[in-house]
Scaffold this motif. Structure first.
Motif, short mmCIF file in Angstrom:
data_model
loop_
_atom_site.label_atom_id
_atom_site.label_comp_id
_atom_site.label_asym_id
_atom_site.label_seq_id
_atom_site.Cartn_x
_atom_site.Cartn_y
_atom_site.Cartn_z
N LYS A 46 11.08 1.50 -1.61
CA LYS A 46 10.87 2.89 -2.04
C LYS A 46 10.27 2.86 -3.44
O LYS A 46 10.82 2.25 -4.34
CB LYS A 46 12.17 3.67 -2.03
CG LYS A 46 11.96 5.12 -2.37
CD LYS A 46 13.20 5.96 -2.22
CE LYS A 46 12.85 7.40 -2.56
NZ LYS A 46 14.00 8.25 -2.56
N LEU A 47 9.16 3.52 -3.57
CA LEU A 47 8.49 3.58 -4.87
C LEU A 47 8.95 4.82 -5.61
O LEU A 47 9.18 5.87 -5.02
CB LEU A 47 6.97 3.64 -4.69
CG LEU A 47 6.31 2.46 -3.96
CD1 LEU A 47 4.81 2.68 -3.89
CD2 LEU A 47 6.64 1.15 -4.63
N SER A 48 9.06 4.68 -6.92
CA SER A 48 9.38 5.85 -7.75
C SER A 48 8.14 6.72 -7.84
O SER A 48 7.02 6.28 -7.54
CB SER A 48 9.83 5.41 -9.13
OG SER A 48 8.73 4.88 -9.84
N LYS A 49 8.33 7.93 -8.28
CA LYS A 49 7.18 8.83 -8.42
C LYS A 49 6.16 8.27 -9.41
O LYS A 49 4.95 8.39 -9.19
CB LYS A 49 7.65 10.23 -8.82
CG LYS A 49 8.35 10.93 -7.70
CD LYS A 49 8.74 12.33 -8.03
CE LYS A 49 9.50 12.89 -6.83
NZ LYS A 49 9.67 14.30 -6.88
N ASP A 51 5.62 5.12 -9.91
CA ASP A 51 4.96 3.98 -9.24
C ASP A 51 3.84 4.44 -8.32
O ASP A 51 2.90 3.69 -8.05
CB ASP A 51 5.97 3.16 -8.43
CG ASP A 51 6.95 2.40 -9.28
OD1 ASP A 51 6.67 2.17 -10.47
OD2 ASP A 51 8.02 2.02 -8.75
N LEU A 52 3.94 5.67 -7.83
CA LEU A 52 2.91 6.19 -6.92
C LEU A 52 1.54 6.25 -7.60
O LEU A 52 0.52 6.21 -6.92
CB LEU A 52 3.31 7.57 -6.39
CG LEU A 52 4.49 7.57 -5.41
CD1 LEU A 52 4.87 8.99 -5.04
CD2 LEU A 52 4.18 6.73 -4.18
N ALA A 55 -0.30 3.28 -6.45
CA ALA A 55 -0.25 3.02 -5.02
C ALA A 55 -1.51 2.34 -4.49
O ALA A 55 -1.42 1.32 -3.80
CB ALA A 55 0.03 4.31 -4.25
N LEU A 71 1.64 2.94 3.02
CA LEU A 71 2.48 3.85 2.24
C LEU A 71 2.66 5.13 3.02
O LEU A 71 1.70 5.72 3.50
CB LEU A 71 1.82 4.14 0.89
CG LEU A 71 2.61 4.99 -0.08
CD1 LEU A 71 3.89 4.28 -0.51
CD2 LEU A 71 1.77 5.34 -1.30
N ASP A 73 4.81 8.61 2.33
CA ASP A 73 5.57 9.31 1.30
C ASP A 73 5.79 8.33 0.15
O ASP A 73 4.84 7.83 -0.40
CB ASP A 73 6.88 9.88 1.84
CG ASP A 73 6.66 11.01 2.83
OD1 ASP A 73 5.73 11.81 2.60
OD2 ASP A 73 7.39 11.08 3.83
N GLN A 74 7.04 8.02 -0.16
CA GLN A 74 7.32 7.07 -1.25
C GLN A 74 7.71 5.70 -0.71
O GLN A 74 8.11 4.83 -1.47
CB GLN A 74 8.42 7.61 -2.15
CG GLN A 74 7.97 8.74 -3.03
CD GLN A 74 9.09 9.22 -3.93
OE1 GLN A 74 9.71 10.24 -3.66
NE2 GLN A 74 9.35 8.47 -4.99
N ARG A 75 7.61 5.50 0.58
CA ARG A 75 8.04 4.24 1.19
C ARG A 75 6.83 3.33 1.44
O ARG A 75 5.88 3.70 2.13
CB ARG A 75 8.77 4.50 2.49
CG ARG A 75 10.00 5.35 2.27
CD ARG A 75 11.12 4.92 3.19
NE ARG A 75 12.31 5.69 2.91
CZ ARG A 75 13.25 5.32 2.05
NH1 ARG A 75 13.13 4.20 1.39
NH2 ARG A 75 14.32 6.06 1.86
#
Length: 160
Positions: A46-49, A51-52, A55, A71, A73-75
């Motif tokens: 799961k990426l933090s906001k 980290d997006l 991406a 990717l 969503d955040q996964r």
């Protein structure tokens, strides 16, 4: 002078972003290595906001390293092919864990019945693990004898 300060701030910000990206890649690689070590061929992070923001570059970097990266969503889902050696190691680890569990269950069942010894049958496929099992049990002050010709492991422990 103001241009120099702006340029300096911009370089510092780019440096911070580069460090954050490198830390993210290192964290993802750690997750991949942990999953690979367990014999898995995929994992999800799961990426933090924040980290997006990385991406696209992250996915490109991982794909360049030979990983399938998607990717949603955040996964971040990652997949890879396991080498035959890695598959064999994972299978051996699983077989050892199954044999170890059967040994400990046999000991627990005998102990729960008030006994201080048990004899465990050893399948041919488990013989490769006997030495390690004996080592583990002897570390716990169990007396262990293996009779390979009969495929039996005799275990005795002190009375409580």
């Amino acid at each position: 002078m103001a241009d120099d300060a702006d340029d300096s701030r911009e370089r510092a910000e780019k440096g911070r972003q580069r460090m954050a990206f490198n830390e993210l890649v290192a964290t993802i690689m750690y997750e991949i290595n942990a999953a690979h070590g367990q014999g898995l061929c995929e994992t999800t992070c799961k990426l933090s906001k924040s980290d997006l923001d990385f991406a696209d570059a992250l996915i490109e970097t991982l794909q360049n390293k030979g990983y399938e990266a998607t990717l949603n969503d955040q996964r971040l889902h990652l997949a890879w092919e396991l080498s035959e050696e890695a598959v064999n190691e994972a299978n051996a680890r699983e077989r050892f864990n199954d044999f170890y569990r059967s040994v400990t269950y046999s000991i627990r069942d005998a102990s729960d019945s008030g006994e201080n010894s048990t004899t465990i049958s050893v399948a041919d496929s488990d013989e490769e693990f006997v030495d390690r099992i004996i080592e583990i049990l002897e570390e716990r002050d169990y007396q262990v004898a293996y009779e390979p010709q009969k495929g039996r492991l005799a275990v005795e422990w002190p009375q409580e």
